[in-house]
Design a protein around this motif. Structure first.
Motif, PDB file in Angstrom:
ATOM      1  N   ALA A   1      -6.416   6.839  -0.545  1.00  0.00           N
ATOM      2  CA  ALA A   1      -5.063   6.203  -0.811  1.00  0.00           C
ATOM      3  C   ALA A   1      -4.979   4.826  -0.126  1.00  0.00           C
ATOM      4  O   ALA A   1      -5.418   4.644   0.836  1.00  0.00           O
ATOM      5  N   PHE A   2      -4.095   4.061  -0.860  1.00  0.00           N
ATOM      6  CA  PHE A   2      -3.846   2.654  -0.507  1.00  0.00           C
ATOM      7  C   PHE A   2      -2.895   2.965   0.770  1.00  0.00           C
ATOM      8  O   PHE A   2      -2.116   3.598   0.736  1.00  0.00           O
ATOM      9  N   THR A   3      -3.074   2.053   1.783  1.00  0.00           N
ATOM     10  CA  THR A   3      -2.290   2.147   2.965  1.00  0.00           C
ATOM     11  C   THR A   3      -1.145   1.138   2.827  1.00  0.00           C
ATOM     12  O   THR A   3      -0.204   1.371   3.632  1.00  0.00           O
ATOM     13  N   GLY A   4      -1.241   0.122   2.183  1.00  0.00           N
ATOM     14  CA  GLY A   4      -0.079  -0.909   1.947  1.00  0.00           C
ATOM     15  C   GLY A   4      -0.670  -2.036   2.856  1.00  0.00           C
ATOM     16  O   GLY A   4       0.341  -2.974   3.017  1.00  0.00           O
ATOM     17  N   ASN A   5      -1.889  -1.906   3.594  1.00  0.00           N
ATOM     18  CA  ASN A   5      -2.027  -3.102   4.463  1.00  0.00           C
ATOM     19  C   ASN A   5      -3.020  -3.987   3.623  1.00  0.00           C
ATOM     20  O   ASN A   5      -4.092  -3.385   3.556  1.00  0.00           O
TER      21      ASN A   5
ATOM     22  N   PRO B   1      -2.608  -6.446 -14.584  1.00  0.00           N
ATOM     23  CA  PRO B   1      -2.494  -6.206 -13.129  1.00  0.00           C
ATOM     24  C   PRO B   1      -1.113  -5.987 -12.801  1.00  0.00           C
ATOM     25  O   PRO B   1      -0.003  -6.373 -13.745  1.00  0.00           O
ATOM     26  N   ASP B   2      -0.841  -5.018 -11.806  1.00  0.00           N
ATOM     27  CA  ASP B   2       0.602  -4.969 -11.453  1.00  0.00           C
ATOM     28  C   ASP B   2       1.347  -6.051 -10.791  1.00  0.00           C
ATOM     29  O   ASP B   2       0.917  -6.701 -10.117  1.00  0.00           O
ATOM     30  N   PRO B   3       2.419  -6.212 -11.262  1.00  0.00           N
ATOM     31  CA  PRO B   3       3.191  -7.527 -10.937  1.00  0.00           C
ATOM     32  C   PRO B   3       3.180  -7.704  -9.476  1.00  0.00           C
ATOM     33  O   PRO B   3       3.662  -8.553  -8.982  1.00  0.00           O
ATOM     34  N   VAL B   4       3.430  -6.539  -8.906  1.00  0.00           N
ATOM     35  CA  VAL B   4       3.904  -6.261  -7.481  1.00  0.00           C
ATOM     36  C   VAL B   4       2.464  -6.142  -6.454  1.00  0.00           C
ATOM     37  O   VAL B   4       2.504  -6.968  -5.624  1.00  0.00           O
ATOM     38  N   THR B   5       1.937  -5.155  -6.926  1.00  0.00           N
ATOM     39  CA  THR B   5       0.717  -5.006  -5.934  1.00  0.00           C
ATOM     40  C   THR B   5      -0.420  -5.489  -6.304  1.00  0.00           C
ATOM     41  O   THR B   5      -1.588  -5.755  -5.753  1.00  0.00           O
ATOM     42  N   ARG B   6      -0.436  -6.087  -7.532  1.00  0.00           N
ATOM     43  CA  ARG B   6      -1.615  -6.747  -8.347  1.00  0.00           C
ATOM     44  C   ARG B   6      -2.769  -5.770  -8.459  1.00  0.00           C
ATOM     45  O   ARG B   6      -3.895  -6.387  -8.677  1.00  0.00           O
ATOM     46  N   ARG B   7      -2.633  -4.672  -8.536  1.00  0.00           N
ATOM     47  CA  ARG B   7      -3.683  -3.669  -8.528  1.00  0.00           C
ATOM     48  C   ARG B   7      -4.030  -3.605 -10.263  1.00  0.00           C
ATOM     49  O   ARG B   7      -3.222  -3.691 -10.954  1.00  0.00           O
ATOM     50  N   ILE B   8      -5.034  -3.289 -10.489  1.00  0.00           N
ATOM     51  CA  ILE B   8      -5.914  -3.347 -11.982  1.00  0.00           C
ATOM     52  C   ILE B   8      -6.327  -1.746 -12.054  1.00  0.00           C
ATOM     53  O   ILE B   8      -7.272  -1.360 -11.263  1.00  0.00           O
TER      54      ILE B   8
ATOM     55  N   ASP C   1      -7.250  -4.674   0.138  1.00  0.00           N
ATOM     56  CA  ASP C   1      -8.014  -5.778  -0.662  1.00  0.00           C
ATOM     57  C   ASP C   1      -9.702  -5.242  -0.688  1.00  0.00           C
ATOM     58  O   ASP C   1     -10.304  -5.113   0.314  1.00  0.00           O
ATOM     59  N   GLY C   2     -10.117  -5.458  -1.857  1.00  0.00           N
ATOM     60  CA  GLY C   2     -11.339  -4.835  -2.197  1.00  0.00           C
ATOM     61  C   GLY C   2     -11.729  -3.503  -1.859  1.00  0.00           C
ATOM     62  O   GLY C   2     -12.881  -3.125  -1.657  1.00  0.00           O
ATOM     63  N   ALA C   3     -10.629  -2.535  -2.138  1.00  0.00           N
ATOM     64  CA  ALA C   3     -10.718  -1.038  -2.139  1.00  0.00           C
ATOM     65  C   ALA C   3     -10.413  -0.675  -3.619  1.00  0.00           C
ATOM     66  O   ALA C   3      -9.896  -1.352  -4.318  1.00  0.00           O
TER      67      ALA C   3
END
Length: 463
Positions: A412-416, A374-381, A421-423
């Motif tokens: 693309a991710f929006t930052g919101n 997991p990314d430590p900032v965005t938590r994305r995997i 979440d769940g995308a």
């Protein structure tokens, strides 16, 4: 594919009438006739005008209450709503009272012929209206390529029935009109939120006697279970076959076995493959006979009761005497056996006669190579796939289910977080997901990656 904008259907019908009527009138330029969509009483003093107005909508009874995908509590909301659209067609021309009615009848005749001659409006319908424009697509661009054919049906209303449509004004004479039903239009459903488990085996029991017959397909799915529940490599035999594109893997993840009887009868045999995606190529490919000499990587082997091969990322064949290669992308494929039962020379030409067996389905899916931390900032995997194809190709429909929850694909991710979440976002080598679970808490989470209906091997994100 379902749609949400009904005006796209009306626009397609208007294009059909405009192009074909101008063709029937000798290639007159655009604007020579007008196609409007107003309520008939609001057209006014128009000239050379046909009006196609949507006045009623009904739910199609055949598709009503069909279950949708997934296993949500409101499953019916996940199925597209099937509609039948009802149109009234009228002709309008007010210029000279002596000839207005005759002009209206001429316009109506051309319109009726158009609707009769083109009862199905699909992706491939092109009409050259003349005037140097060349063939033009009839179906609206937003409906192209999504399996949205429109069926046009002239409704058999009696003269008395049509009078009821115009009876609101006692001073008005019933206008010359025709009534059409256009079906089936699918409204966009809600996306499923949860999916059921995996079906590992089904059977087919209808077969032809005395000829080569396929009874099923089989493969072995190799995967590794999480260390928290014992770990270790697993191998499960599944029917119908579902393999993953993983060239040269050992043990093989791309090996398909077709089961049957009398598969080596006749003078010669060949394996025939079909895919819906190939029919959309330019030029289209309806079927491919697999030539082992041109495709050594497929390792084709035929026996009396089974056929074995290894699915590869591409397939070479001869098309009209010219070598051609098609990509083998994830999706559902059909296999059959062609048996040559006669081979002789007649009048100096070689004549062969053959029969083709029934078709058996199998799936070719992506192979998940692994996931990152997991990314430590965005938590994305990040999840990577085996590099056998480009996952971001427009022709590929990618679905992701994590721990039973269907994730939403974004460009693309929006930052919101409310949206992200769940995308997930797809790139050529894999995808990046923003989990609904807390990725900083140790655990394991089941992943299902589905591309064009074909699924990857069982996989878990382990934290």
């Amino acid at each position: 594919m379902p749609l949400a904008d009904l005006s796209l259907v009306t626009s397609s019908l208007r294009t059909l009438m405009d192009l074909n009527m101008r063709r029937l009138m000798g290639g007159v330029p655009p604007g020579a006739i007008s196609i409007s969509t107003l309520p008939p009483e609001k057209v006014g003093a128009a000239q050379n005008t046909l009006n196609l107005h949507l006045y009623h909508i009904a739910e199609d009874r055949y598709y009503k209450n069909m279950p949708g995908p997934g296993n949500d509590a409101r499953n019916i909301a996940r199925a597209p709503m099937a509609l039948a659209l009802f149109y009234i067609l009228t002709a309008h021309h007010e210029q000279n009272p002596d000839i207005d009615a005759l002009t209206q009848q001429r316009l109506m005749g051309l319109a009726l012929k158009t609707m009769h001659d083109y009862p199905i409006v699909g992706d491939r319908l092109m009409i050259d209206a003349g005037a140097g424009a060349g063939p033009q697509a009839v179906l609206h661009p937003a409906l192209q390529g999504d399996d949205n054919p429109l069926q046009i049906i002239l409704r058999p209303l009696t003269p008395e029935d049509t009078l009821a449509f115009w009876s609101t004004d006692d001073q008005q004479t019933a206008r010359l009109s025709a009534y059409y039903e256009v079906r089936v239009v699918m409204l966009t459903p809600e996306a499923p939120e949860r999916f059921p488990g995996i079906v590992l085996s089904i059977g087919e029991y209808v077969r032809a006697l005395g000829a080569a017959t396929l009874t099923g397909s089989r493969s072995t799915v190799h995967f590794t279970i999480p260390a928290a529940i014992g770990g270790g490599a697993q191998a499960v035999t599944v029917e119908p076959a579902r393999v993953q594109l993983n060239p040269g893997s050992a043990p093989p993840n791309d090996s398909v076995t077709l089961l049957g009887s009398k598969l080596t009868s006749g003078v010669a045999q060949s394996l025939v493959l079909r895919a819906a995606a190939w029919s959309r190529l330019t030029p289209p490919v309806n079927r491919v006979e697999l030539d082992p000499a041109m495709n050594p990587g497929w390792a084709l082997s035929l026996a009396a009761d089974r056929i074995d091969f290894r699915a590869q990322p591409n397939l070479a064949f001869i098309d009209g005497g010219v070598p051609r290669i098609v990509d083998v992308l994830p999706g559902i494929y059909a296999a059959s056996v062609r048996t040559v039962i006669g081979d002789r020379v007649f009048a100096g030409e070689r004549m062969t006669s053959g029969v083709e067996s029934n078709q058996i389905a199998f799936a070719i899916g992506p192979r998940i190579a692994g996931h990152g931390p997991p990314d430590p900032v965005t938590r994305r995997i990040r999840i990577d796939i085996v590099a056998a194809f480009d996952l971001s190709l427009p022709a590929l429909g990618v679905e992701l289910v994590v721990q039973g929850d269907a994730y939403v694909r974004l460009a693309a991710f929006t930052g919101n977080p409310a949206i992200d979440d769940g995308a997930f976002v797809v790139d050529p080598a894999g995808l990046l997901l923003q989990p609904l679970f807390n990725p900083l808490v140790p655990g394991f989470h089941a992943v299902r990656l589905i591309v064009n209906g074909a699924e990857a091997q069982p996989f878990w994100i382990e934290i």
